[in-house]
Design a protein around this motif. Structure first.
Motif, PDB file in Angstrom:
ATOM      1  N   VAL A 238      17.535  33.419  19.276  1.00  0.00           N
ATOM      2  CA  VAL A 238      17.365  34.387  20.365  1.00  0.00           C
ATOM      3  C   VAL A 238      17.266  35.803  19.805  1.00  0.00           C
ATOM      4  O   VAL A 238      16.347  36.565  20.144  1.00  0.00           O
ATOM      5  CB  VAL A 238      18.538  34.283  21.362  1.00  0.00           C
ATOM      6  N   ILE A 239      18.216  36.180  18.944  1.00  0.00           N
ATOM      7  CA  ILE A 239      18.245  37.535  18.383  1.00  0.00           C
ATOM      8  C   ILE A 239      17.020  37.772  17.504  1.00  0.00           C
ATOM      9  O   ILE A 239      16.404  38.846  17.545  1.00  0.00           O
ATOM     10  CB  ILE A 239      19.549  37.758  17.595  1.00  0.00           C
ATOM     11  N   GLN A 240      16.643  36.755  16.727  1.00  0.00           N
ATOM     12  CA  GLN A 240      15.456  36.880  15.880  1.00  0.00           C
ATOM     13  C   GLN A 240      14.220  37.114  16.727  1.00  0.00           C
ATOM     14  O   GLN A 240      13.367  37.964  16.404  1.00  0.00           O
ATOM     15  CB  GLN A 240      15.288  35.603  15.049  1.00  0.00           C
ATOM     16  N   ASN A 241      14.102  36.398  17.839  1.00  0.00           N
ATOM     17  CA  ASN A 241      12.952  36.550  18.726  1.00  0.00           C
ATOM     18  C   ASN A 241      12.911  37.951  19.345  1.00  0.00           C
ATOM     19  O   ASN A 241      11.846  38.579  19.416  1.00  0.00           O
ATOM     20  CB  ASN A 241      13.004  35.492  19.823  1.00  0.00           C
ATOM     21  N   LEU A 242      14.064  38.463  19.788  1.00  0.00           N
ATOM     22  CA  LEU A 242      14.111  39.795  20.397  1.00  0.00           C
ATOM     23  C   LEU A 242      13.745  40.883  19.389  1.00  0.00           C
ATOM     24  O   LEU A 242      13.012  41.827  19.719  1.00  0.00           O
ATOM     25  CB  LEU A 242      15.497  40.054  20.983  1.00  0.00           C
ATOM     26  N   ILE A 243      14.230  40.756  18.161  1.00  0.00           N
ATOM     27  CA  ILE A 243      13.902  41.744  17.126  1.00  0.00           C
ATOM     28  C   ILE A 243      12.427  41.651  16.737  1.00  0.00           C
ATOM     29  O   ILE A 243      11.738  42.677  16.590  1.00  0.00           O
ATOM     30  CB  ILE A 243      14.815  41.564  15.898  1.00  0.00           C
ATOM     31  N   ASP A 244      11.927  40.427  16.581  1.00  0.00           N
ATOM     32  CA  ASP A 244      10.506  40.250  16.248  1.00  0.00           C
ATOM     33  C   ASP A 244       9.608  40.858  17.320  1.00  0.00           C
ATOM     34  O   ASP A 244       8.604  41.517  17.015  1.00  0.00           O
ATOM     35  CB  ASP A 244      10.184  38.761  16.089  1.00  0.00           C
ATOM     36  N   ASN A 245       9.952  40.625  18.594  1.00  0.00           N
ATOM     37  CA  ASN A 245       9.161  41.208  19.682  1.00  0.00           C
ATOM     38  C   ASN A 245       9.192  42.732  19.634  1.00  0.00           C
ATOM     39  O   ASN A 245       8.166  43.400  19.843  1.00  0.00           O
ATOM     40  CB  ASN A 245       9.692  40.728  21.034  1.00  0.00           C
ATOM     41  N   ALA A 246      10.382  43.288  19.386  1.00  0.00           N
ATOM     42  CA  ALA A 246      10.520  44.747  19.334  1.00  0.00           C
ATOM     43  C   ALA A 246       9.641  45.337  18.226  1.00  0.00           C
ATOM     44  O   ALA A 246       8.998  46.382  18.413  1.00  0.00           O
ATOM     45  CB  ALA A 246      11.979  45.123  19.111  1.00  0.00           C
ATOM     46  N   ILE A 247       9.592  44.671  17.074  1.00  0.00           N
ATOM     47  CA  ILE A 247       8.757  45.142  15.965  1.00  0.00           C
ATOM     48  C   ILE A 247       7.275  44.936  16.279  1.00  0.00           C
ATOM     49  O   ILE A 247       6.448  45.833  16.079  1.00  0.00           O
ATOM     50  CB  ILE A 247       9.134  44.410  14.659  1.00  0.00           C
ATOM     51  N   LYS A 248       6.965  43.746  16.785  1.00  0.00           N
ATOM     52  CA  LYS A 248       5.567  43.379  17.007  1.00  0.00           C
ATOM     53  C   LYS A 248       4.875  44.257  18.044  1.00  0.00           C
ATOM     54  O   LYS A 248       3.684  44.572  17.919  1.00  0.00           O
ATOM     55  CB  LYS A 248       5.526  41.906  17.440  1.00  0.00           C
ATOM     56  N   TYR A 249       5.621  44.664  19.077  1.00  0.00           N
ATOM     57  CA  TYR A 249       5.011  45.419  20.170  1.00  0.00           C
ATOM     58  C   TYR A 249       5.263  46.922  20.071  1.00  0.00           C
ATOM     59  O   TYR A 249       5.101  47.652  21.042  1.00  0.00           O
ATOM     60  CB  TYR A 249       5.515  44.883  21.506  1.00  0.00           C
ATOM     61  N   THR A 250       5.659  47.378  18.882  1.00  0.00           N
ATOM     62  CA  THR A 250       5.739  48.811  18.610  1.00  0.00           C
ATOM     63  C   THR A 250       4.571  49.171  17.700  1.00  0.00           C
ATOM     64  O   THR A 250       4.524  48.753  16.541  1.00  0.00           O
ATOM     65  CB  THR A 250       7.075  49.174  17.927  1.00  0.00           C
ATOM     66  N   LYS A 251       3.630  49.913  18.227  1.00  0.00           N
ATOM     67  CA  LYS A 251       2.406  50.225  17.494  1.00  0.00           C
ATOM     68  C   LYS A 251       2.517  51.586  16.811  1.00  0.00           C
ATOM     69  O   LYS A 251       3.017  52.535  17.393  1.00  0.00           O
ATOM     70  CB  LYS A 251       1.201  50.206  18.445  1.00  0.00           C
ATOM     71  N   ASP A 273      13.523  49.550  21.418  1.00  0.00           N
ATOM     72  CA  ASP A 273      12.314  49.861  20.654  1.00  0.00           C
ATOM     73  C   ASP A 273      11.566  51.024  21.294  1.00  0.00           C
ATOM     74  O   ASP A 273      11.872  51.440  22.417  1.00  0.00           O
ATOM     75  CB  ASP A 273      11.406  48.627  20.527  1.00  0.00           C
ATOM     76  N   THR A 274      10.586  51.535  20.574  1.00  0.00           N
ATOM     77  CA  THR A 274       9.734  52.620  21.071  1.00  0.00           C
ATOM     78  C   THR A 274       8.303  52.108  21.218  1.00  0.00           C
ATOM     79  O   THR A 274       7.350  52.796  20.877  1.00  0.00           O
ATOM     80  CB  THR A 274       9.778  53.817  20.112  1.00  0.00           C
ATOM     81  N   GLY A 275       8.197  50.870  21.733  1.00  0.00           N
ATOM     82  CA  GLY A 275       6.903  50.206  21.795  1.00  0.00           C
ATOM     83  C   GLY A 275       6.113  50.451  23.059  1.00  0.00           C
ATOM     84  O   GLY A 275       6.264  51.478  23.733  1.00  0.00           O
ATOM     85  N   VAL A 276       5.283  49.468  23.402  1.00  0.00           N
ATOM     86  CA  VAL A 276       4.314  49.629  24.496  1.00  0.00           C
ATOM     87  C   VAL A 276       4.965  49.537  25.872  1.00  0.00           C
ATOM     88  O   VAL A 276       4.388  49.964  26.868  1.00  0.00           O
ATOM     89  CB  VAL A 276       3.193  48.568  24.388  1.00  0.00           C
ATOM     90  N   GLY A 277       6.180  48.974  25.951  1.00  0.00           N
ATOM     91  CA  GLY A 277       6.858  48.851  27.234  1.00  0.00           C
ATOM     92  C   GLY A 277       6.259  47.764  28.113  1.00  0.00           C
ATOM     93  O   GLY A 277       5.290  47.080  27.735  1.00  0.00           O
ATOM     94  N   ILE A 278       6.839  47.589  29.281  1.00  0.00           N
ATOM     95  CA  ILE A 278       6.409  46.546  30.234  1.00  0.00           C
ATOM     96  C   ILE A 278       6.034  47.218  31.539  1.00  0.00           C
ATOM     97  O   ILE A 278       6.809  48.022  32.073  1.00  0.00           O
ATOM     98  CB  ILE A 278       7.540  45.530  30.473  1.00  0.00           C
ATOM     99  N   PRO A 279       4.858  46.928  32.102  1.00  0.00           N
ATOM    100  CA  PRO A 279       4.453  47.537  33.377  1.00  0.00           C
ATOM    101  C   PRO A 279       5.478  47.260  34.478  1.00  0.00           C
ATOM    102  O   PRO A 279       6.025  46.161  34.564  1.00  0.00           O
ATOM    103  CB  PRO A 279       3.114  46.860  33.682  1.00  0.00           C
ATOM    104  N   GLN A 280       5.733  48.244  35.315  1.00  0.00           N
ATOM    105  CA  GLN A 280       6.737  48.139  36.366  1.00  0.00           C
ATOM    106  C   GLN A 280       6.482  46.958  37.290  1.00  0.00           C
ATOM    107  O   GLN A 280       7.399  46.228  37.675  1.00  0.00           O
ATOM    108  CB  GLN A 280       6.771  49.447  37.176  1.00  0.00           C
ATOM    109  N   ASN A 281       5.215  46.734  37.656  1.00  0.00           N
ATOM    110  CA  ASN A 281       4.896  45.688  38.628  1.00  0.00           C
ATOM    111  C   ASN A 281       4.959  44.284  38.044  1.00  0.00           C
ATOM    112  O   ASN A 281       4.812  43.301  38.777  1.00  0.00           O
ATOM    113  CB  ASN A 281       3.501  45.926  39.226  1.00  0.00           C
TER     114      ASN A 281
END
Length: 342
Positions: A238-251, A273-281
């Motif tokens: 779980v933690i590995q997946n959350l960290i990987d996502n944070a890295i992967k979606y920070t451009k 993270d300081t990545g792309v974020g998730i749309p509100q809707n």
């Protein structure tokens, strides 16, 4: 009776018995199939629905209620009362029950529709996610087979084959985990776990990946944090997946910050993270199976949308909670809690 008729009579009789016997067997088989179809509990089990969300069972109940309502109303109105108000109240009560039951039927159909949609999405995602690595493996093997590449190139291709094979194994494991979670058969072995050591190890293993993506990865936590009660293997994924996502979606150049802190009887983990974020809707769908937001699909086509679904199930099975805050274009922060080991 002629000799011909005398000899044919037993044959015709045996044929008639054979036809009758076959007809009885066929009738019994059809009756068995019909009874199986009329068995509402089998359908409920097959579609993993509760009894009160299973359309066939609710239809059966609704039919019995209608019959009982008609008979009961007739008897009460003709034998036990001459006041129309009482009969009216009975009819209103039965109507309300039927209305509630009809709502349950609709909800059951919604569940089946969602299951059918998920099945379609599963086939689409699985075929896409498996086709891509299989194509890479086939391409690499053909180049190696031709014998026109140097040893260094062959080593690169073998590394690519290993990477794509691992990717397919991860996909299959995720799909198996989802299946076990939905069936309530997910293997979960909680025990005393040093959360600081576990997270520190994951951060160290992810540091090279972070640097390759120009990401600053940092951990803020005290080594004296109390142990938690969870399945260390499952929570590691779980933690590995959350960290990987944070890295992967920070451009571009960015930062991923992991924080661990004790709050009452829980350890609270924060992955920011300081990545792309998730749309509100689309934020309400984030923990659903196969879901991937539109802006993420623009940046990263590889992914199944299963990681957060599995993460939520594992954390809740541990006795904790998971939630997030996000703003499109500015980043996302995931939070989760795990109970302190007593």
């Amino acid at each position: 009776m002629s000799i011909r008729t005398y000899w044919l009579a037993p044959i015709r009789g045996s044929k008639l018995l054979s036809f009758l016997f076959c007809g009885i067997i066929a009738t019994r088989m059809e009756a068995k199939v019909l009874l199986q179809k009329l068995n509402p509990f089998k359908e409920c089990t097959e579609y993993n629905l509760s009894i009160w969300q299973c359309p066939s069972f609710i239809f059966l109940v609704l039919g019995l209620v209608n019959i009982a309502a008609m008979i009961g109303t007739y008897l009460i109105a003709n034998r036990y009362t001459d006041q129309p108000e009482i009969t009216a109240f009975i009819v209103i009560g039965i109507s309300l029950f039927i209305f509630i039951t009809a709502h349950s039927i609709t909800d059951g159909f919604d569940k089946l529709a969602q299951a059918n949609k998920m099945k379609t999405e599963f086939v689409s995602i699985a075929s896409h996610q498996l086709r891509t690595p299989l194509s890479s493996i086939r391409w690499s093997l053909n180049l190696i087979k031709d014998g026109k590449c140097s040893q260094a190139d062959n080593a690169t291709f073998i590394g690519l084959i290993q990477e794509e094979t691992d990717r397919m194994i991860r996909l299959i494991n995720d799909l198996l985990d989802v299946s076990r979670i939905e069936m309530g058969k997910n293997t979960f072995i909680p025990r005393q776990t040093n959360i600081y050591v576990l997270v520190q190890k994951i951060v160290n293993n992810s540091s090279l990946y972070a640097r390759a993506n120009n990401i600053i990865l940092q951990l803020e936590a005290s080594e004296t944090l109390p142990n938690v009660y969870t399945d260390p293997d499952k929570i590691s994924l779980v933690i590995q997946n959350l960290i990987d996502n944070a890295i992967k979606y920070t451009k571009g150049k960015g930062e991923v910050k992991i924080t661990l802190a004790e709050e009452r009887k829980f350890i609270k983990a924060t992955i920011q993270d300081t990545g792309v974020g998730i749309p509100q809707n689309q934020q309400k769908h984030i923990f659903q199976k196969f879901f991937r937001s539109d802006n993420i699909m623009k940046h990263q086509t590889i992914g199944t949308g299963l990681g957060l679904f599995i993460a939520k199930a594992v954390i809740e099975q541990s006795g904790g909670q998971v939630w997030f805050e996000s703003e499109e274009g500015r980043g996302t922060t995931f939070y989760f809690t795990l109970p302190v080991y007593k």
